[in-house]
Design a protein around this motif. Structure first.
Motif, PDB file in Angstrom:
ATOM      1  N   TRP A  87       0.655  -1.100  -0.164  1.00  0.00           N
ATOM      2  CA  TRP A  87       0.118  -0.114   0.090  1.00  0.00           C
ATOM      3  C   TRP A  87       1.012   1.304  -0.279  1.00  0.00           C
ATOM      4  O   TRP A  87       1.707   1.376   0.520  1.00  0.00           O
ATOM      5  CB  TRP A  87      -0.754  -0.012   1.127  1.00  0.00           C
ATOM      6  CG  TRP A  87      -1.985  -0.813   0.939  1.00  0.00           C
ATOM      7  CD1 TRP A  87      -2.452  -2.312   1.485  1.00  0.00           C
ATOM      8  CD2 TRP A  87      -3.380  -0.631   0.556  1.00  0.00           C
ATOM      9  NE1 TRP A  87      -3.375  -2.644   1.348  1.00  0.00           N
ATOM     10  CE2 TRP A  87      -3.982  -1.781   0.618  1.00  0.00           C
ATOM     11  CE3 TRP A  87      -3.810   0.608  -0.069  1.00  0.00           C
ATOM     12  CZ2 TRP A  87      -5.381  -1.754   0.084  1.00  0.00           C
ATOM     13  CZ3 TRP A  87      -5.125   0.303  -0.825  1.00  0.00           C
ATOM     14  CH2 TRP A  87      -5.667  -0.839  -0.453  1.00  0.00           C
ATOM     15  N   TRP A  88       0.441   2.191  -0.829  1.00  0.00           N
ATOM     16  CA  TRP A  88       1.193   3.467  -0.897  1.00  0.00           C
ATOM     17  C   TRP A  88      -0.061   4.579  -0.527  1.00  0.00           C
ATOM     18  O   TRP A  88      -1.023   4.470  -0.935  1.00  0.00           O
ATOM     19  CB  TRP A  88       1.989   3.786  -1.988  1.00  0.00           C
ATOM     20  CG  TRP A  88       3.073   3.352  -2.229  1.00  0.00           C
ATOM     21  CD1 TRP A  88       3.510   2.050  -2.214  1.00  0.00           C
ATOM     22  CD2 TRP A  88       4.218   3.973  -2.828  1.00  0.00           C
ATOM     23  NE1 TRP A  88       4.737   1.778  -2.444  1.00  0.00           N
ATOM     24  CE2 TRP A  88       5.108   2.842  -3.007  1.00  0.00           C
ATOM     25  CE3 TRP A  88       4.410   5.291  -3.251  1.00  0.00           C
ATOM     26  CZ2 TRP A  88       6.367   3.363  -3.292  1.00  0.00           C
ATOM     27  CZ3 TRP A  88       5.478   5.564  -3.522  1.00  0.00           C
ATOM     28  CH2 TRP A  88       6.741   4.814  -3.566  1.00  0.00           C
ATOM     29  N   ALA A  89       0.339   5.520   0.392  1.00  0.00           N
ATOM     30  CA  ALA A  89      -0.521   6.553   0.607  1.00  0.00           C
ATOM     31  C   ALA A  89       0.013   7.922   0.332  1.00  0.00           C
ATOM     32  O   ALA A  89       1.195   7.994   1.208  1.00  0.00           O
ATOM     33  CB  ALA A  89      -1.334   6.386   2.048  1.00  0.00           C
ATOM     34  N   THR A  90      -0.537   9.060   0.076  1.00  0.00           N
ATOM     35  CA  THR A  90      -0.200  10.339   0.147  1.00  0.00           C
ATOM     36  C   THR A  90      -1.317  11.371  -0.178  1.00  0.00           C
ATOM     37  O   THR A  90      -2.208  11.077  -0.827  1.00  0.00           O
ATOM     38  CB  THR A  90       0.841  10.543  -1.116  1.00  0.00           C
ATOM     39  OG1 THR A  90       1.285  11.900  -1.036  1.00  0.00           O
ATOM     40  CG2 THR A  90       0.284  10.194  -2.392  1.00  0.00           C
ATOM     41  N   GLY A  91      -1.493  12.312   0.784  1.00  0.00           N
ATOM     42  CA  GLY A  91      -2.365  13.165   0.614  1.00  0.00           C
ATOM     43  C   GLY A  91      -3.950  12.840   0.669  1.00  0.00           C
ATOM     44  O   GLY A  91      -4.626  13.286   0.087  1.00  0.00           O
ATOM     45  N   ASP A 110      -4.968   9.855  -0.528  1.00  0.00           N
ATOM     46  CA  ASP A 110      -5.263   8.858  -1.302  1.00  0.00           C
ATOM     47  C   ASP A 110      -4.313   7.524  -0.980  1.00  0.00           C
ATOM     48  O   ASP A 110      -3.346   7.767  -0.575  1.00  0.00           O
ATOM     49  CB  ASP A 110      -4.808   9.394  -2.756  1.00  0.00           C
ATOM     50  CG  ASP A 110      -5.516  10.396  -3.272  1.00  0.00           C
ATOM     51  OD1 ASP A 110      -6.763  10.550  -3.102  1.00  0.00           O
ATOM     52  OD2 ASP A 110      -5.062  11.471  -3.982  1.00  0.00           O
ATOM     53  N   HIS A 111      -4.962   6.369  -1.567  1.00  0.00           N
ATOM     54  CA  HIS A 111      -4.298   5.198  -1.259  1.00  0.00           C
ATOM     55  C   HIS A 111      -4.213   4.391  -2.437  1.00  0.00           C
ATOM     56  O   HIS A 111      -5.122   4.292  -3.470  1.00  0.00           O
ATOM     57  CB  HIS A 111      -5.121   4.380  -0.387  1.00  0.00           C
ATOM     58  CG  HIS A 111      -5.228   4.763   1.136  1.00  0.00           C
ATOM     59  ND1 HIS A 111      -6.059   6.079   1.508  1.00  0.00           N
ATOM     60  CD2 HIS A 111      -4.536   4.792   2.124  1.00  0.00           C
ATOM     61  CE1 HIS A 111      -5.757   6.581   2.434  1.00  0.00           C
ATOM     62  NE2 HIS A 111      -4.913   5.817   3.114  1.00  0.00           N
ATOM     63  N   TRP A 112      -2.851   3.942  -2.892  1.00  0.00           N
ATOM     64  CA  TRP A 112      -2.893   3.277  -4.278  1.00  0.00           C
ATOM     65  C   TRP A 112      -2.036   1.807  -3.773  1.00  0.00           C
ATOM     66  O   TRP A 112      -1.538   1.766  -2.575  1.00  0.00           O
ATOM     67  CB  TRP A 112      -1.969   4.108  -4.996  1.00  0.00           C
ATOM     68  CG  TRP A 112      -2.409   5.013  -5.564  1.00  0.00           C
ATOM     69  CD1 TRP A 112      -3.323   5.575  -6.651  1.00  0.00           C
ATOM     70  CD2 TRP A 112      -1.875   6.424  -5.236  1.00  0.00           C
ATOM     71  NE1 TRP A 112      -3.590   6.634  -6.689  1.00  0.00           N
ATOM     72  CE2 TRP A 112      -2.639   7.311  -6.023  1.00  0.00           C
ATOM     73  CE3 TRP A 112      -1.078   6.969  -4.320  1.00  0.00           C
ATOM     74  CZ2 TRP A 112      -2.672   8.686  -5.884  1.00  0.00           C
ATOM     75  CZ3 TRP A 112      -0.867   8.217  -4.162  1.00  0.00           C
ATOM     76  CH2 TRP A 112      -1.371   9.083  -4.886  1.00  0.00           C
ATOM     77  N   ARG A 128       1.209  -0.498  -4.962  1.00  0.00           N
ATOM     78  CA  ARG A 128       2.323  -0.248  -5.859  1.00  0.00           C
ATOM     79  C   ARG A 128       2.869  -1.761  -6.005  1.00  0.00           C
ATOM     80  O   ARG A 128       3.228  -2.631  -4.972  1.00  0.00           O
ATOM     81  CB  ARG A 128       3.669   0.498  -5.115  1.00  0.00           C
ATOM     82  CG  ARG A 128       4.598   0.639  -6.064  1.00  0.00           C
ATOM     83  CD  ARG A 128       5.779   1.518  -5.482  1.00  0.00           C
ATOM     84  NE  ARG A 128       6.946   1.574  -6.334  1.00  0.00           N
ATOM     85  CZ  ARG A 128       8.007   0.758  -6.016  1.00  0.00           C
ATOM     86  NH1 ARG A 128       7.916  -0.142  -5.151  1.00  0.00           N
ATOM     87  NH2 ARG A 128       8.939   0.958  -6.823  1.00  0.00           N
ATOM     88  N   ASP A 185      -5.154   1.770  -8.313  1.00  0.00           N
ATOM     89  CA  ASP A 185      -6.083   2.382  -7.516  1.00  0.00           C
ATOM     90  C   ASP A 185      -7.440   1.826  -7.610  1.00  0.00           C
ATOM     91  O   ASP A 185      -8.352   2.000  -8.076  1.00  0.00           O
ATOM     92  CB  ASP A 185      -6.200   3.995  -8.010  1.00  0.00           C
ATOM     93  CG  ASP A 185      -7.032   4.865  -7.020  1.00  0.00           C
ATOM     94  OD1 ASP A 185      -7.490   4.292  -6.168  1.00  0.00           O
ATOM     95  OD2 ASP A 185      -7.024   6.211  -7.480  1.00  0.00           O
TER      96      ASP A 185
END
Length: 116
Positions: A69-73, A75-77, A79, A87
C-alpha cells in the motif's frame, strides 16, 4: 488495511458473504456494487462502502502480487513489485458508475506482476 478488514466483517455479518481475499471473491464484490447501483443509491450514500470494497480489492492485489500500500495526501494506491501504481478505491467508484471492474483490475495487476 483496516478498511478491508472492516468490509470483510460487515459482509460476513450483514450480507452473509464470506470474503477470503481470493481473486475469485472479487466476482462477488463486482456483483454487489452492481446491485447497489441498480438500487439507485445516491453517490454520497455509498462512498464509504465503495472505499471498503476498493480497499478489500487492494488487499487481494497485495496478497496476490506481493504489492504494498502507498498513501499520500489522503489517497491510497497499490504499488506492485514492477513499480506500477493501481487505484482500487477509485476503481470501485468506477464500478459504481458502470465503467469498471475490481476483478479485472486485480487480474491485470496479477498478470503484469513479476513471478515470485
Amino acid at each position: 488495511m483496516r478498511w478491508a478488514a472492516d468490509t470483510v466483517a460487515t459482509m460476513r455479518e450483514g450480507a452473509r458473504l464470506r470474503l477470503d481475499y481470493s481473486a475469485q471473491s472479487l466476482w462477488s464484490i463486482d456483483r454487489m456494487i452492481e446491485g447497489i447501483r441498480r438500487e439507485g443509491a445516491p453517490d454520497a450514500a455509498v462512498q464509504q462502502v465503495l472505499r471498503g470494497f476498493g480497499a478489500y480489492a487492494g488487499e487481494v492485489m497485495v496478497r496476490q502480487t506481493g504489492a504494498e500500500w502507498w498513501a499520500t495526501g489522503g489517497d491510497h494506491w497499490i504499488r506492485t513489485p514492477d513499480g506500477r501504481l493501481w487505484d482500487p478505491i477509485d476503481e470501485a467508484r468506477r464500478c459504481y458508475s458502470g465503467h469498471g471492474s475490481l476483478r479485472l483490475l486485480c487480474r491485470d495487476a496479477v498478470s503484469t506482476a513479476p513471478r515470485r
